[in-house]
Design a protein around this motif. Structure first.
Motif, mmCIF file in Angstrom:
data_model
loop_
_atom_site.group_PDB
_atom_site.id
_atom_site.type_symbol
_atom_site.label_atom_id
_atom_site.label_comp_id
_atom_site.label_asym_id
_atom_site.label_seq_id
_atom_site.Cartn_x
_atom_site.Cartn_y
_atom_site.Cartn_z
ATOM 1 N N VAL A 119 0.862 -1.181 0.000
ATOM 2 C CA VAL A 119 0.000 0.000 0.000
ATOM 3 C C VAL A 119 0.898 1.230 0.000
ATOM 4 O O VAL A 119 1.633 1.483 0.954
ATOM 5 C CB VAL A 119 -0.931 0.031 1.228
ATOM 6 C CG1 VAL A 119 -1.902 1.199 1.116
ATOM 7 C CG2 VAL A 119 -1.694 -1.284 1.372
ATOM 8 N N LEU A 120 0.836 2.005 -1.094
ATOM 9 C CA LEU A 120 1.665 3.198 -1.232
ATOM 10 C C LEU A 120 0.799 4.437 -1.357
ATOM 11 O O LEU A 120 -0.288 4.393 -1.970
ATOM 12 C CB LEU A 120 2.550 3.083 -2.478
ATOM 13 C CG LEU A 120 3.582 1.962 -2.515
ATOM 14 C CD1 LEU A 120 4.272 1.932 -3.868
ATOM 15 C CD2 LEU A 120 4.596 2.126 -1.393
ATOM 16 N N PRO A 121 1.250 5.560 -0.817
ATOM 17 C CA PRO A 121 0.563 6.820 -1.088
ATOM 18 C C PRO A 121 0.578 7.081 -2.591
ATOM 19 O O PRO A 121 1.533 6.690 -3.284
ATOM 20 C CB PRO A 121 1.396 7.860 -0.336
ATOM 21 C CG PRO A 121 2.227 7.090 0.629
ATOM 22 C CD PRO A 121 2.453 5.743 0.013
ATOM 23 N N PRO A 122 -0.433 7.741 -3.129
ATOM 24 C CA PRO A 122 -0.431 8.008 -4.570
ATOM 25 C C PRO A 122 0.721 8.941 -4.940
ATOM 26 O O PRO A 122 1.169 9.757 -4.140
ATOM 27 C CB PRO A 122 -1.790 8.672 -4.803
ATOM 28 C CG PRO A 122 -2.207 9.198 -3.468
ATOM 29 C CD PRO A 122 -1.635 8.254 -2.462
ATOM 30 N N GLY A 123 1.212 8.789 -6.161
ATOM 31 C CA GLY A 123 2.311 9.623 -6.621
ATOM 32 C C GLY A 123 3.337 8.808 -7.355
ATOM 33 O O GLY A 123 3.146 7.610 -7.627
ATOM 34 N N GLU A 124 4.458 9.430 -7.693
ATOM 35 C CA GLU A 124 5.500 8.761 -8.462
ATOM 36 C C GLU A 124 6.842 8.737 -7.748
ATOM 37 O O GLU A 124 7.702 7.929 -8.067
ATOM 38 C CB GLU A 124 5.663 9.459 -9.824
ATOM 39 C CG GLU A 124 4.410 9.385 -10.692
ATOM 40 C CD GLU A 124 4.618 10.046 -12.041
ATOM 41 O OE1 GLU A 124 5.709 10.629 -12.251
ATOM 42 O OE2 GLU A 124 3.685 10.005 -12.869
ATOM 43 N N GLY A 125 7.058 9.597 -6.776
ATOM 44 C CA GLY A 125 8.345 9.674 -6.116
ATOM 45 C C GLY A 125 8.527 8.625 -5.047
ATOM 46 O O GLY A 125 7.576 7.954 -4.626
ATOM 47 N N PRO A 126 9.765 8.446 -4.584
ATOM 48 C CA PRO A 126 10.035 7.463 -3.538
ATOM 49 C C PRO A 126 9.438 7.893 -2.199
ATOM 50 O O PRO A 126 9.354 9.078 -1.880
ATOM 51 C CB PRO A 126 11.562 7.426 -3.466
ATOM 52 C CG PRO A 126 12.003 8.742 -4.004
ATOM 53 C CD PRO A 126 10.996 9.129 -5.041
ATOM 54 N N LEU A 182 8.183 -5.041 -5.480
ATOM 55 C CA LEU A 182 6.935 -4.461 -5.979
ATOM 56 C C LEU A 182 6.999 -2.938 -6.043
ATOM 57 O O LEU A 182 6.489 -2.337 -6.981
ATOM 58 C CB LEU A 182 5.771 -4.889 -5.085
ATOM 59 C CG LEU A 182 5.358 -6.357 -5.119
ATOM 60 C CD1 LEU A 182 4.262 -6.618 -4.096
ATOM 61 C CD2 LEU A 182 4.899 -6.764 -6.509
ATOM 62 N N ALA A 183 7.605 -2.335 -5.057
ATOM 63 C CA ALA A 183 7.649 -0.870 -5.014
ATOM 64 C C ALA A 183 8.610 -0.301 -6.043
ATOM 65 O O ALA A 183 8.419 0.832 -6.519
ATOM 66 C CB ALA A 183 8.036 -0.405 -3.609
ATOM 67 N N GLY A 184 9.639 -1.059 -6.397
ATOM 68 C CA GLY A 184 10.585 -0.582 -7.400
ATOM 69 C C GLY A 184 11.198 0.753 -7.006
ATOM 70 O O GLY A 184 11.628 0.953 -5.862
ATOM 71 N N PRO A 185 11.213 1.729 -7.919
ATOM 72 C CA PRO A 185 11.847 3.014 -7.627
ATOM 73 C C PRO A 185 11.099 3.844 -6.582
ATOM 74 O O PRO A 185 11.644 4.840 -6.094
ATOM 75 C CB PRO A 185 11.858 3.720 -8.986
ATOM 76 C CG PRO A 185 10.774 3.060 -9.777
ATOM 77 C CD PRO A 185 10.758 1.641 -9.326
ATOM 78 N N ARG A 186 9.900 3.433 -6.235
ATOM 79 C CA ARG A 186 9.155 4.173 -5.215
ATOM 80 C C ARG A 186 9.601 3.811 -3.799
ATOM 81 O O ARG A 186 9.213 4.472 -2.839
ATOM 82 C CB ARG A 186 7.652 3.925 -5.355
ATOM 83 C CG ARG A 186 7.059 4.469 -6.666
ATOM 84 C CD ARG A 186 5.649 4.951 -6.462
ATOM 85 N NE ARG A 186 5.575 6.010 -5.467
ATOM 86 C CZ ARG A 186 4.443 6.370 -4.832
ATOM 87 N NH1 ARG A 186 3.326 5.707 -5.071
ATOM 88 N NH2 ARG A 186 4.448 7.354 -3.957
ATOM 89 N N ALA A 187 10.387 2.750 -3.661
ATOM 90 C CA ALA A 187 10.842 2.326 -2.336
ATOM 91 C C ALA A 187 11.982 3.219 -1.879
ATOM 92 O O ALA A 187 13.085 3.182 -2.429
ATOM 93 C CB ALA A 187 11.280 0.877 -2.363
ATOM 94 N N GLY A 188 11.709 4.047 -0.889
ATOM 95 C CA GLY A 188 12.754 4.825 -0.257
ATOM 96 C C GLY A 188 13.346 4.028 0.887
ATOM 97 O O GLY A 188 13.563 2.820 0.794
ATOM 98 N N ARG A 189 13.600 4.704 1.989
ATOM 99 C CA ARG A 189 14.141 4.048 3.184
ATOM 100 C C ARG A 189 13.188 2.930 3.614
ATOM 101 O O ARG A 189 12.009 3.171 3.851
ATOM 102 C CB ARG A 189 14.279 5.109 4.276
ATOM 103 C CG ARG A 189 14.955 4.668 5.556
ATOM 104 C CD ARG A 189 15.241 5.888 6.427
ATOM 105 N NE ARG A 189 15.913 5.514 7.661
ATOM 106 C CZ ARG A 189 15.293 5.385 8.831
ATOM 107 N NH1 ARG A 189 14.001 5.621 8.930
ATOM 108 N NH2 ARG A 189 15.976 5.045 9.909
ATOM 109 N N THR A 190 13.700 1.688 3.718
ATOM 110 C CA THR A 190 12.839 0.519 3.921
ATOM 111 C C THR A 190 13.289 -0.267 5.150
ATOM 112 O O THR A 190 14.482 -0.508 5.344
ATOM 113 C CB THR A 190 12.881 -0.396 2.682
ATOM 114 O OG1 THR A 190 12.489 0.350 1.529
ATOM 115 C CG2 THR A 190 11.944 -1.578 2.857
#
Length: 455
Positions: free
Chosen positions: A139-146, A214-222
């Motif tokens: 579940v990611l917030p909408p948008g394109e950035g990490p 799954l998150a790909g480039p949207r995955a920031g600090r994990t």
């Protein structure tokens, strides 16, 4: 808390990675029309004053739970076409009026404010754990950035995290992505439910890899977030997975499983007026014996129990012994205890010592403890975490002095029972700030007190 089972906290009693000892409850029957009606309202809603209210499922058909970021919460019961809210986990009416639009409408009316359900980028998945197939959800917030991304690690509960964990909505509504999964033997995952920290940590590490994939480039600090039993599993998982960048632990222990009973016995005796050092030392002999029984599935410890019973059973403090299981073991026959143990086939990692992992784990950790936690008394854990920080380990720790397990505020009723009224103010905000920035910004988080901060 219920002490009717052999174990209260090691075995499932709705302790959660979701951040509250009572916040997530076993799922209602999906076939129940009332449950289906309630389920369609679950999610996070942005109100017209910019607050977010989270609506989550509970164990009962037609019953929901609302939460705000500040920790205030209430139970919503649907009756006669309307929703009635009660304060925290009590049955006290709180005067909070809540109503919903049609299921497809996505509207809420909460305490005089209108709101709309937030839409997130959701991906359902299945992935391999340690010999099991696991069901997961990103579940990611909408948008394109990490965005920062956190994997929710289970406590001891035996129900579906995907269906029940409310942080999968509350965190994305506040800018943090979440990966939630059903641990082995629960929900849509295969395998047998257990409490084997070594296997569960393998599964959690696999969940983090799947979340990153799954998150790909949207995955920031994990990293990982685990509550209660998850406090053992999450750091162990981080030690196995090089992609893990942080760990958050809520109301966990930096001590072994047997410490729960040992420390609860001491706490119960102090509460009963038997807190002198000599009595506590004698009680430790008793809990050592019952610990042998519990950890060996009843194969050892009976001679030791007979010996301490002969020495101390006539003492006035004997009847005050409770703990996680000590009081139950000493007050039941051997046959009764063995029969109960036979039912508890969950492969508990009695031998697990968290300290070697905590001493060697290179990633930063945030530990949040309750100073009035009766399920996992935190005194020894506080000392250990302060010591680890003093050794230069990257561990930040904070204490909510009056909070119970789950970092829950409570009141004591006329019967002496705790009535949980809310999640402590600042608990959610502290986690979000630390997950986003890797540090706390020095602002107050409710009544939290910093124990030690990583240098």
């Amino acid at each position: 808390m219920n002490r009717s089972a052999l174990y209260r906290h090691v075995l499932p009693i709705a302790l959660l990675a979701s951040g509250s000892a009572l916040a997530a409850e076993p799922a209602a029957q999906a076939a129940d029309p009332a449950a289906a009606q309630a389920q369609c309202h679950t999610g996070a809603y942005r109100l017209d004053d910019d607050r977010v209210v989270d609506i989550a499922r509970t164990s009962a058909a037609g019953v929901l739970r609302w939460r705000l970021l500040d920790g205030s919460t209430g139970k919503l019961v649907h009756k006669d076409g309307a929703w009635t809210s009660t304060r925290g986990w009590t049955d006290q009416a709180d005067g909070v009026a809540v109503s919903f639009g049609d299921c497809a409408d996505g509207r809420i009316r909460y305490a005089g404010h209108d709101g709309r359900k937030l839409k997130f980028d959701v991906t359902e998945t299945r992935f391999k754990g340690n010999g099991v197939d696991l069901r997961g959800r990103l579940v990611l917030p909408p948008g394109e950035g990490p965005v920062p991304l956190v994997v929710l690690v289970h406590g001891s509960e035996n129900y579906s995290g995907v269906d029940m964990y409310h942080l999968q909505n509350l965190f994305p509504a506040n800018g943090v992505g979440v990966f939630v999964y059903d641990k082995r033997g629960t929900g849509g995952s295969t395998g047998k439910y257990n409490q084997n920290f070594y296997q569960l940590s393998d599964d959690a590490a696999a969940a983090l890899r799947e979340a990153k994939r799954l998150a790909g480039p949207r995955a920031g600090r994990t990293g990982f977030q685990g509550g209660s039993q998850g406090g053992w599993v999450a750091p162990l998982a981080a030690s196995k997975e090089p992609q893990a960048e942080f760990v958050v632990v809520g109301f966990g222990l930096a001590d072994g499983v047997l410490a729960e009973d040992r420390d609860q016995v001491a706490m119960d005796l102090r509460a009963a007026g038997f807190g002198d050092a000599q009595t506590l030392a004698k009680a430790r002999e008793v809990s050592d014996a019952t610990g042998l029984i519990a950890s060996s599935d009843g194969q050892r410890g009976w001679k030791e129990l007979d010996a301490v019973r002969a020495k101390y059973a006539a003492q006035p403090w004997w009847k005050a012994l409770k703990g996680e299981y000590t009081g139950l073991v000493i007050n039941h026959t051997r046959a009764e205890v063995l029969a109960e143990l036979a039912k508890q086939d969950v492969d508990v990692s009695w031998d697990y010592d968290p300290m070697p992992v905590l001493r060697s784990l290179p990633v930063p950790e945030l530990w949040i403890l309750g100073g009035s936690d009766v399920e996992a008394p935190s005194d020894e854990t506080q000392k250990r975490l302060i010591g680890l920080a003093g050794e230069g380990r990257p561990i930040t720790s904070a204490l909510f002095p009056q909070a119970d397990h789950g970092i829950l505020d409570f009141e004591v009723d006329a019967k002496g029972e705790r009535q949980h009224t809310r999640v402590a103010e600042g608990y959610f905000a502290m986690q979000l700030d630390w997950i986003k920035h890797g540090k706390l910004d020095g602002k107050p988080y409710g009544k939290a007190k910093m124990l030690a901060e990583a240098k």
